[in-house]
Motif scaffolding. Structure first.
Motif, PDB file in Angstrom:
ATOM      1  N   VAL A 151       0.744  -1.407   0.065  1.00  0.00           N
ATOM      2  CA  VAL A 151      -0.110  -0.055  -0.032  1.00  0.00           C
ATOM      3  C   VAL A 151       0.872   1.183   0.061  1.00  0.00           C
ATOM      4  O   VAL A 151       0.224   2.280  -0.434  1.00  0.00           O
ATOM      5  CB  VAL A 151      -0.921  -0.115   1.203  1.00  0.00           C
ATOM      6  N   MET A 152       2.126   1.079   0.288  1.00  0.00           N
ATOM      7  CA  MET A 152       2.948   2.187   0.348  1.00  0.00           C
ATOM      8  C   MET A 152       4.053   2.212  -0.796  1.00  0.00           C
ATOM      9  O   MET A 152       5.115   1.260  -0.241  1.00  0.00           O
ATOM     10  CB  MET A 152       3.557   2.506   1.834  1.00  0.00           C
TER      11      MET A 152
ATOM     12  N   LEU B 285      -8.976  -1.505   0.765  1.00  0.00           N
ATOM     13  CA  LEU B 285      -9.159  -0.239   0.249  1.00  0.00           C
ATOM     14  C   LEU B 285      -9.081   0.941   1.262  1.00  0.00           C
ATOM     15  O   LEU B 285      -8.792   2.090   0.790  1.00  0.00           O
ATOM     16  CB  LEU B 285     -10.846  -0.420  -0.282  1.00  0.00           C
ATOM     17  N   HIS B 286      -9.458   0.392   2.331  1.00  0.00           N
ATOM     18  CA  HIS B 286      -9.520   1.736   3.586  1.00  0.00           C
ATOM     19  C   HIS B 286      -8.146   2.198   3.613  1.00  0.00           C
ATOM     20  O   HIS B 286      -7.574   3.314   3.756  1.00  0.00           O
ATOM     21  CB  HIS B 286      -9.987   1.056   4.730  1.00  0.00           C
ATOM     22  N   ARG B 287      -6.951   1.342   3.503  1.00  0.00           N
ATOM     23  CA  ARG B 287      -5.770   1.638   3.592  1.00  0.00           C
ATOM     24  C   ARG B 287      -5.220   2.608   2.418  1.00  0.00           C
ATOM     25  O   ARG B 287      -4.309   3.404   2.500  1.00  0.00           O
ATOM     26  CB  ARG B 287      -4.639   0.429   3.697  1.00  0.00           C
TER      27      ARG B 287
ATOM     28  N   VAL C 185      -3.434   6.222   2.492  1.00  0.00           N
ATOM     29  CA  VAL C 185      -2.150   6.748   2.040  1.00  0.00           C
ATOM     30  C   VAL C 185      -2.413   7.816   0.948  1.00  0.00           C
ATOM     31  O   VAL C 185      -1.800   8.710   0.785  1.00  0.00           O
ATOM     32  CB  VAL C 185      -1.763   5.223   1.237  1.00  0.00           C
ATOM     33  N   LEU C 186      -3.752   7.577   0.157  1.00  0.00           N
ATOM     34  CA  LEU C 186      -3.933   8.717  -0.833  1.00  0.00           C
ATOM     35  C   LEU C 186      -4.363  10.107  -0.196  1.00  0.00           C
ATOM     36  O   LEU C 186      -3.904  11.183  -0.473  1.00  0.00           O
ATOM     37  CB  LEU C 186      -4.965   8.312  -1.865  1.00  0.00           C
ATOM     38  N   HIS C 187      -4.818   9.914   0.954  1.00  0.00           N
ATOM     39  CA  HIS C 187      -5.240  11.144   1.918  1.00  0.00           C
ATOM     40  C   HIS C 187      -3.717  11.847   2.145  1.00  0.00           C
ATOM     41  O   HIS C 187      -3.617  13.067   2.207  1.00  0.00           O
ATOM     42  CB  HIS C 187      -5.898  10.895   3.212  1.00  0.00           C
TER      43      HIS C 187
END
Length: 652
Positions: free
Chosen positions: A18-19, A206-208, A212-214
């Motif tokens: 995710v990162m 999807l929450h993660r 990360v996008l925030h």
């Protein structure tokens, strides 16, 4: 970045999924970077136009489907900033004008952006929830706060941003402007992202993504606009881009210096050997016959289930459910280890020596079969010698034969017995969990584990435990390179090219069955060597694939033993781990003759036909989690935010 951590809920998390982190040390040209970016971010990501067209066509069946596309679009829009740069809002008056390592992005207004934003905003509430409406609404609020405040076009973003001086050379260039900026604008902490916990695995992933996008826009997005340099005042804030680390700096420097392309050779057409290589009839070929004195196993201490994979779905994965992973691979879970590859090998070696009743000074040679060693000097084999207190052995070396490691190791041990006439320690060990990154096919398949065997000389007049041995290698270059590590094109992670792997496995398995069907029964009875086999314990590559290939070669599924459902593919360790588990589970309860074929990376293969007495297997009980698995305690996350104007209250 850690390969995996356990969050405060005890769930496994893969931070790299995710990162995004790219290994820029392997890249020399923009073309190489473009290839990685296109695969990781662009191939799966719809454009804003695509999303709007799908909305208008009614192509989205649920809210989740729409949110997933929005998230993929935002990862694509951030493909270079998220992998190469740190974004630092800076007063225009304080931006250095002549530094070579401070950049300003040149942006273009998002064509029909308001229409695309409005389309998503209006479509979402009209769609049904896929699983959990409250959870999906919370995630959508985070995603839409980013998507709905986007102002720039994504397809025209270059990897290399202009320096401030270069930006100023074109008066019409547009960049980010923030009328106001608060350095305390709330963002999600690393542990907040790890500690996400949702009942539905897909929503947890999807929450993660959303969090990360925030964090890619750490300011009030409603204050963001595009402005020309001439429109900027001293107290306006711009978003200066700085290289994330020294590897990105070095990459940009190489681009500026015009790094030369590396020459690559072309492979010749493969040609068969001048004559076939015969199988080795151990009793006829060797005077010192091999006896299996012990076999020990060490499984990974952390279970990674298919649900865990879905909870960690990466932004570059196609949608796939836990059941689909099981159907495609036959794997329900794989086991990862908190231990290093050295510790895994050492534990297996000590257990095998103890079961055989052998002291280290009795061992004549040490062989380590692995394709995931973390060390080159000293070899893992010589490292084990030192740790085990062996002052001198005849030879100690690592053997890289990937998934054929066990047949290769047993064959070498049998040959060495002729010279040393004392036991040989063979260790098969792999640790894949830290070499996978976010490559989905590899993550689905591979696990960690180790096994060790003591192969000693049979007593005078005693029978051999190994009847036949055979090893193979090579094939078409496409098969030789069907499993790669390190692979610069996949950010130096292990990469599996499925069709080529299936081709080499099918080719070798058919050849093996044909050969052992033509060899005589080792006990002098009627029938062939194949007829003498009580159980087939194949390399645990992919259960679905191996069964299909075995049936094509004339075998039936009930002749084969699998433990891959519970441990995954552990390459060189897979066959001895499967033998151990067959004994542990009572499948092997008396001495049996097994056929153990292995095949894999490098287009290598091999088999051993050998006798397994369950009495020599050191049966291991359930593996307890290792105390270092959780890395560090995770604090509880704060409340999650839903929109820019609510961020402060949400973060508390």
């Amino acid at each position: 970045m850690n390969a995996f951590v356990l969050n405060r809920h005890g769930r496994m998390v893969f931070p790299s999924n995710v990162m995004p982190e790219l290994d820029f040390s392997t890249m020399e040209t923009l073309e190489q970077l473009d290839s990685v970016i296109r695969r990781d971010f662009e191939t799966k990501a719809p454009s804003g136009t695509d999303i709007l067209e799908r909305v208008r066509a009614g192509s989205y069946g649920t809210r989740y489907d729409l949110m997933r596309d929005v998230a993929l679009n935002l990862f694509w829009a951030n493909r270079f900033s998220i992998t190469m740069y740190d974004k630092r809002p800076t007063r225009w008056a304080d931006v250095p004008r002549h530094r070579s390592d401070v950049f300003l992005p040149v942006l273009q207004p998002w064509e029909n952006g308001e229409e695309k934003i409005s389309g998503v905003q209006q479509a979402y509430p009209q769609l049904p929830a896929r699983w959990d409406q409250d959870c999906e609404d919370r995630i959508f609020a985070i995603l839409f706060d980013v998507f709905g405040n986007r102002r720039h076009h994504a397809s025209t973003l270059p990897a290399v941003k202009p320096t401030v001086a270069e930006f100023l050379e074109q008066p019409g260039n547009l960049t980010f402007r923030l009328r106001n900026y608060d350095p305390d604008f709330p963002v999600y902490d690393y542990t907040d992202i790890l500690d996400v916990s949702e009942d539905v695995p897909e929503l947890e992933a999807l929450h993660r993504w959303a969090m990360v996008l925030h964090n890619q826009y750490p300011w009030d997005r409603s204050q963001m606009e595009l402005a020309e340099a001439s429109q900027l005042s001293d107290d306006d804030y711009v978003v200066a881009f700085h290289p994330r680390d020294k590897e990105v700096r070095a990459f940009l420097r190489r681009l500026g210096e015009g790094a030369p392309r590396r020459a690559t050779g072309s492979a010749r057409e493969p040609r068969p050997p001048v004559r076939p290589f015969p199988a080795i009839d151990v009793r006829a070929r060797f005077s010192v016959l091999p006896r299996l004195e012990s076999l020990a196993a060490v499984h990974g201490d952390q279970v990674c289930s298919n649900d865990d994979l879905i909870r960690n779905t990466a932004y570059n994965w196609s949608p796939m459910s836990a059941d689909e992973i099981s159907s495609k691979t036959g794997i329900e879970q794989r086991r990862y280890s908190s231990l290093s590859v050295e510790e895994l090998a050492l534990q297996a070696a000590e257990a095998a020596l103890a079961k055989a009743g052998r002291e280290p000074e009795e061992i004549g040679a040490v062989l380590v079969c692995t394709c995931t060693t973390s060390r080159l000097i000293p070899s893992l084999a010589t490292y084990l010698c030192g740790q085990l207190g062996m002052q001198q052995v005849y030879v100690a070396y690592d053997l890289i034969a990937a998934c054929a490691g066990m047949p290769y190791g047993v064959a070498d041990a049998t040959r060495l017995l002729q010279e040393v006439e004392r036991p040989v320690l063979v260790v098969c060990v792999e640790k894949f969990s830290d070499k996978i990154g976010n490559v989905r096919t590899s993550r689905m398949i591979f696990g960690d584990g180790a096994s060790a065997m003591v192969v000693g000389p049979a007593p005078e007049g005693g029978a051999a435990d190994i009847d036949y041995l055979k090893t193979y290698a090579s094939g078409p270059a496409s098969e030789v390179n069907s499993i790669l590590w390190p692979n610069p094109e996949f950010d130096n992670n292990i990469t599996v090219f499925g069709p080529q792997v299936k081709a080499l496995a099918g080719r070798y398995l058919s050849q093996m069955i044909e050969e052992i069907s033509a060899l005589p029964h080792p006990d002098g009875k009627d029938g062939s060597l194949l007829d003498s086999i009580d159980l087939i314990v194949p390399h645990q590559a992919n259960k679905t694939m191996v069964i299909q290939l075995a049936e094509r070669a004339g075998l039936s599924a009930d002749q084969l033993y699998f433990n891959i459902e519970q441990v995954g593919n552990t390459s060189s360790a897979s066959i001895p781990l499967a033998i151990h588990d067959a004994v542990r589970d009572g499948v092997i309860s008396e001495p049996v003759r097994i056929f153990a074929p292995g095949f894999g990376a490098g287009a290598v293969a091999g088999y051993a036909v050998m006798r397994i007495d369950p009495a020599v297997v050191a049966v291991q009980g359930p593996t307890a989690p290792h105390e270092t698995a959780t890395e560090a305690p995770m604090p509880a996350p704060g409340e999650q935010a839903s929109a820019s104007e609510e961020m402060r209250e949400a973060f508390g």
